[in-house]
Motif scaffolding. Structure first.
Motif, PDB file in Angstrom:
ATOM      1  N   ASN A   1       0.851  -1.183   0.000  1.00  0.00           N
ATOM      2  CA  ASN A   1       0.000   0.000   0.000  1.00  0.00           C
ATOM      3  C   ASN A   1       0.886   1.233   0.000  1.00  0.00           C
ATOM      4  OD1 ASN A   1      -2.491  -1.357   0.085  1.00  0.00           O
ATOM      5  ND2 ASN A   1      -2.178  -1.759   2.244  1.00  0.00           N
ATOM      6  N   THR A   2       0.567   2.153  -0.873  1.00  0.00           N
ATOM      7  CA  THR A   2       1.353   3.366  -0.990  1.00  0.00           C
ATOM      8  C   THR A   2       0.443   4.585  -0.935  1.00  0.00           C
ATOM      9  OG1 THR A   2       1.242   3.335  -3.401  1.00  0.00           O
ATOM     10  CG2 THR A   2       3.147   2.262  -2.388  1.00  0.00           C
ATOM     11  N   ALA A   3       1.020   5.685  -0.554  1.00  0.00           N
ATOM     12  CA  ALA A   3       0.325   6.973  -0.596  1.00  0.00           C
ATOM     13  C   ALA A   3       1.257   7.960  -1.266  1.00  0.00           C
ATOM     14  CB  ALA A   3      -0.031   7.445   0.802  1.00  0.00           C
ATOM     15  N   SER A   4       0.713   8.737  -2.146  1.00  0.00           N
ATOM     16  CA  SER A   4       1.489   9.746  -2.851  1.00  0.00           C
ATOM     17  C   SER A   4       1.149  11.112  -2.260  1.00  0.00           C
ATOM     18  CB  SER A   4       1.141   9.711  -4.337  1.00  0.00           C
ATOM     19  OG  SER A   4       1.848  10.693  -5.021  1.00  0.00           O
ATOM     20  N   LEU A   5       2.165  11.785  -1.724  1.00  0.00           N
ATOM     21  CA  LEU A   5       1.983  13.141  -1.216  1.00  0.00           C
ATOM     22  C   LEU A   5       2.362  14.110  -2.321  1.00  0.00           C
ATOM     23  CD1 LEU A   5       3.636  12.930   2.316  1.00  0.00           C
ATOM     24  CD2 LEU A   5       1.218  12.797   1.753  1.00  0.00           C
ATOM     25  N   LEU A   6       1.418  14.922  -2.735  1.00  0.00           N
ATOM     26  CA  LEU A   6       1.641  15.886  -3.803  1.00  0.00           C
ATOM     27  C   LEU A   6       1.591  17.284  -3.204  1.00  0.00           C
ATOM     28  CD1 LEU A   6       1.997  16.434  -6.815  1.00  0.00           C
ATOM     29  CD2 LEU A   6      -0.481  16.421  -7.018  1.00  0.00           C
ATOM     30  N   PHE A   7       2.688  18.012  -3.360  1.00  0.00           N
ATOM     31  CA  PHE A   7       2.783  19.372  -2.858  1.00  0.00           C
ATOM     32  C   PHE A   7       2.612  20.339  -4.024  1.00  0.00           C
ATOM     33  CE2 PHE A   7       5.348  16.797  -0.016  1.00  0.00           C
ATOM     34  CZ  PHE A   7       4.934  17.228   1.229  1.00  0.00           C
ATOM     35  N   LYS A   8       1.723  21.327  -3.874  1.00  0.00           N
ATOM     36  CA  LYS A   8       1.536  22.399  -4.862  1.00  0.00           C
ATOM     37  C   LYS A   8       1.461  23.711  -4.089  1.00  0.00           C
ATOM     38  CE  LYS A   8      -0.762  20.055  -8.644  1.00  0.00           C
ATOM     39  NZ  LYS A   8      -1.934  20.101  -9.539  1.00  0.00           N
ATOM     40  N   LEU A   9       2.524  24.479  -4.173  1.00  0.00           N
ATOM     41  CA  LEU A   9       2.613  25.716  -3.403  1.00  0.00           C
ATOM     42  C   LEU A   9       2.716  26.921  -4.327  1.00  0.00           C
ATOM     43  CD1 LEU A   9       5.306  24.461  -0.888  1.00  0.00           C
ATOM     44  CD2 LEU A   9       2.851  24.557  -0.530  1.00  0.00           C
ATOM     45  N   PRO A  10       1.692  27.768  -4.349  1.00  0.00           N
ATOM     46  CA  PRO A  10       1.800  29.006  -5.123  1.00  0.00           C
ATOM     47  C   PRO A  10       2.695  29.987  -4.369  1.00  0.00           C
ATOM     48  CG  PRO A  10      -0.341  28.881  -4.057  1.00  0.00           C
ATOM     49  CD  PRO A  10       0.387  27.618  -3.737  1.00  0.00           C
ATOM     50  N   TYR A  11       3.840  30.291  -4.944  1.00  0.00           N
ATOM     51  CA  TYR A  11       4.783  31.167  -4.258  1.00  0.00           C
ATOM     52  C   TYR A  11       5.688  31.828  -5.286  1.00  0.00           C
ATOM     53  CZ  TYR A  11       7.891  32.852  -0.608  1.00  0.00           C
ATOM     54  OH  TYR A  11       8.607  33.654   0.232  1.00  0.00           O
ATOM     55  N   TYR A  12       5.774  33.137  -5.234  1.00  0.00           N
ATOM     56  CA  TYR A  12       6.607  33.886  -6.171  1.00  0.00           C
ATOM     57  C   TYR A  12       8.043  33.928  -5.654  1.00  0.00           C
ATOM     58  CZ  TYR A  12       8.553  37.620  -8.946  1.00  0.00           C
ATOM     59  OH  TYR A  12       9.351  38.349  -9.776  1.00  0.00           O
ATOM     60  N   THR A  13       8.984  33.614  -6.519  1.00  0.00           N
ATOM     61  CA  THR A  13      10.405  33.690  -6.176  1.00  0.00           C
ATOM     62  C   THR A  13      11.135  34.535  -7.213  1.00  0.00           C
ATOM     63  OG1 THR A  13      10.853  31.669  -7.428  1.00  0.00           O
ATOM     64  CG2 THR A  13      10.466  31.420  -5.062  1.00  0.00           C
ATOM     65  N   GLN A  14      12.297  34.989  -6.856  1.00  0.00           N
ATOM     66  CA  GLN A  14      13.173  35.704  -7.783  1.00  0.00           C
ATOM     67  C   GLN A  14      13.938  34.683  -8.619  1.00  0.00           C
ATOM     68  OE1 GLN A  14      13.250  39.062  -8.076  1.00  0.00           O
ATOM     69  NE2 GLN A  14      11.714  39.236  -6.457  1.00  0.00           N
ATOM     70  N   TRP A  15      14.418  35.101  -9.792  1.00  0.00           N
ATOM     71  CA  TRP A  15      15.200  34.238 -10.664  1.00  0.00           C
ATOM     72  C   TRP A  15      16.377  33.642  -9.890  1.00  0.00           C
ATOM     73  CZ3 TRP A  15      14.726  31.735 -15.016  1.00  0.00           C
ATOM     74  CH2 TRP A  15      15.863  31.203 -15.611  1.00  0.00           C
ATOM     75  N   GLY A  16      16.544  32.319  -9.974  1.00  0.00           N
ATOM     76  CA  GLY A  16      17.651  31.647  -9.310  1.00  0.00           C
ATOM     77  C   GLY A  16      17.300  31.070  -7.944  1.00  0.00           C
ATOM     78  N   GLN A  17      16.170  31.501  -7.377  1.00  0.00           N
ATOM     79  CA  GLN A  17      15.759  30.950  -6.089  1.00  0.00           C
ATOM     80  C   GLN A  17      14.992  29.647  -6.296  1.00  0.00           C
ATOM     81  OE1 GLN A  17      13.478  34.308  -4.565  1.00  0.00           O
ATOM     82  NE2 GLN A  17      15.133  34.761  -3.125  1.00  0.00           N
ATOM     83  N   SER A  18      14.931  28.834  -5.258  1.00  0.00           N
ATOM     84  CA  SER A  18      14.174  27.580  -5.339  1.00  0.00           C
ATOM     85  C   SER A  18      13.526  27.297  -3.995  1.00  0.00           C
ATOM     86  CB  SER A  18      15.090  26.432  -5.745  1.00  0.00           C
ATOM     87  OG  SER A  18      16.121  26.265  -4.797  1.00  0.00           O
ATOM     88  N   LEU A  19      12.586  26.371  -4.002  1.00  0.00           N
ATOM     89  CA  LEU A  19      11.888  25.961  -2.785  1.00  0.00           C
ATOM     90  C   LEU A  19      12.088  24.472  -2.562  1.00  0.00           C
ATOM     91  CD1 LEU A  19       8.414  27.761  -3.033  1.00  0.00           C
ATOM     92  CD2 LEU A  19      10.447  28.487  -1.798  1.00  0.00           C
ATOM     93  N   LEU A  20      12.062  24.082  -1.283  1.00  0.00           N
ATOM     94  CA  LEU A  20      12.092  22.663  -0.943  1.00  0.00           C
ATOM     95  C   LEU A  20      11.306  22.444   0.328  1.00  0.00           C
ATOM     96  CD1 LEU A  20      14.242  22.096   1.585  1.00  0.00           C
ATOM     97  CD2 LEU A  20      15.887  22.522  -0.200  1.00  0.00           C
ATOM     98  N   ILE A  21      10.933  21.201   0.563  1.00  0.00           N
ATOM     99  CA  ILE A  21      10.224  20.811   1.766  1.00  0.00           C
ATOM    100  C   ILE A  21      11.229  20.142   2.691  1.00  0.00           C
ATOM    101  CG2 ILE A  21       8.395  19.364   2.742  1.00  0.00           C
ATOM    102  CD1 ILE A  21       7.243  21.513   0.968  1.00  0.00           C
ATOM    103  N   ALA A  22      11.352  20.630   3.907  1.00  0.00           N
ATOM    104  CA  ALA A  22      12.233  20.025   4.908  1.00  0.00           C
ATOM    105  C   ALA A  22      11.393  19.655   6.121  1.00  0.00           C
ATOM    106  CB  ALA A  22      13.342  20.992   5.309  1.00  0.00           C
ATOM    107  N   GLY A  23      11.798  18.596   6.797  1.00  0.00           N
ATOM    108  CA  GLY A  23      11.059  18.169   7.979  1.00  0.00           C
ATOM    109  C   GLY A  23      11.870  17.196   8.808  1.00  0.00           C
TER     110      GLY A  23
END
Length: 80
Positions: A14-36
Protein backbone atom coordinates in the motif's frame (compact mmCIF):
# COMPACT_ATOMS: atom_id res chain seq x y z
CA UNK A 1 -4.03 10.94 -3.44
CA UNK A 2 -3.88 7.37 -2.12
CA UNK A 3 -3.33 4.34 -4.30
CA UNK A 4 -2.41 0.71 -3.98
CA UNK A 5 0.68 -0.48 -5.83
CA UNK A 6 3.03 -3.43 -6.07
CA UNK A 7 6.78 -3.79 -5.83
CA UNK A 8 8.66 -6.29 -8.00
CA UNK A 9 5.34 -7.95 -8.86
CA UNK A 10 5.70 -10.22 -5.81
CA UNK A 11 3.93 -8.61 -2.87
CA UNK A 12 1.23 -5.99 -2.97
CA UNK A 13 2.21 -2.88 -1.00
CA UNK A 14 0.00 0.00 0.00
CA UNK A 15 1.35 3.37 -0.99
CA UNK A 16 0.32 6.97 -0.60
CA UNK A 17 1.49 9.75 -2.85
CA UNK A 18 1.98 13.14 -1.22
CA UNK A 19 1.64 15.89 -3.80
CA UNK A 20 2.78 19.37 -2.86
CA UNK A 21 1.54 22.40 -4.86
CA UNK A 22 2.61 25.72 -3.40
CA UNK A 23 1.80 29.01 -5.12
CA UNK A 24 4.78 31.17 -4.26
CA UNK A 25 6.61 33.89 -6.17
CA UNK A 26 10.40 33.69 -6.18
CA UNK A 27 13.17 35.70 -7.78
CA UNK A 28 15.20 34.24 -10.66
CA UNK A 29 17.65 31.65 -9.31
CA UNK A 30 15.76 30.95 -6.09
CA UNK A 31 14.17 27.58 -5.34
CA UNK A 32 11.89 25.96 -2.79
CA UNK A 33 12.09 22.66 -0.94
CA UNK A 34 10.22 20.81 1.77
CA UNK A 35 12.23 20.02 4.91
CA UNK A 36 11.06 18.17 7.98
CA UNK A 37 11.97 15.84 10.80
CA UNK A 38 11.58 12.65 8.72
CA UNK A 39 14.64 11.25 6.96
CA UNK A 40 12.80 11.50 3.62
CA UNK A 41 12.52 15.26 4.16
CA UNK A 42 16.15 15.75 5.17
CA UNK A 43 15.90 15.47 8.98
CA UNK A 44 15.65 19.29 9.10
CA UNK A 45 18.73 19.61 6.86
CA UNK A 46 17.60 22.07 4.19
CA UNK A 47 20.21 20.76 1.72
CA UNK A 48 18.63 17.29 1.82
CA UNK A 49 14.92 18.17 1.69
CA UNK A 50 12.45 17.43 -1.11
CA UNK A 51 13.20 19.84 -3.97
CA UNK A 52 10.19 21.41 -5.66
CA UNK A 53 9.95 22.19 -9.37
CA UNK A 54 8.48 25.44 -10.72
CA UNK A 55 5.43 25.23 -13.00
CA UNK A 56 3.77 28.25 -14.62
CA UNK A 57 -0.05 28.17 -14.54
CA UNK A 58 -1.50 31.22 -16.24
CA UNK A 59 0.19 34.18 -14.48
CA UNK A 60 1.03 32.23 -11.33
CA UNK A 61 4.15 30.31 -10.35
CA UNK A 62 3.35 26.97 -8.64
CA UNK A 63 6.08 24.93 -6.95
CA UNK A 64 5.36 21.19 -7.18
CA UNK A 65 6.82 18.06 -5.68
CA UNK A 66 5.72 14.49 -5.07
CA UNK A 67 6.76 11.92 -2.51
CA UNK A 68 5.75 8.24 -2.45
CA UNK A 69 5.16 6.67 0.97
CA UNK A 70 4.98 2.97 1.76
CA UNK A 71 2.19 2.38 4.28
CA UNK A 72 2.59 -0.12 7.10
CA UNK A 73 -1.19 -0.48 7.52
CA UNK A 74 -3.64 -1.95 5.01
CA UNK A 75 -5.14 0.75 2.82
CA UNK A 76 -8.63 0.09 4.23
CA UNK A 77 -7.50 1.29 7.70
CA UNK A 78 -6.14 4.62 6.48
CA UNK A 79 -8.54 7.58 6.67
CA UNK A 80 -7.99 10.90 5.01
Amino acid sequence: MVSSGSASGKKSLNTASLLFKLPYYTQWGQSLLIAGSELAFGSWNAKQGLSLSPVHQDNELIWCGEFLLLLALPLSTVTM
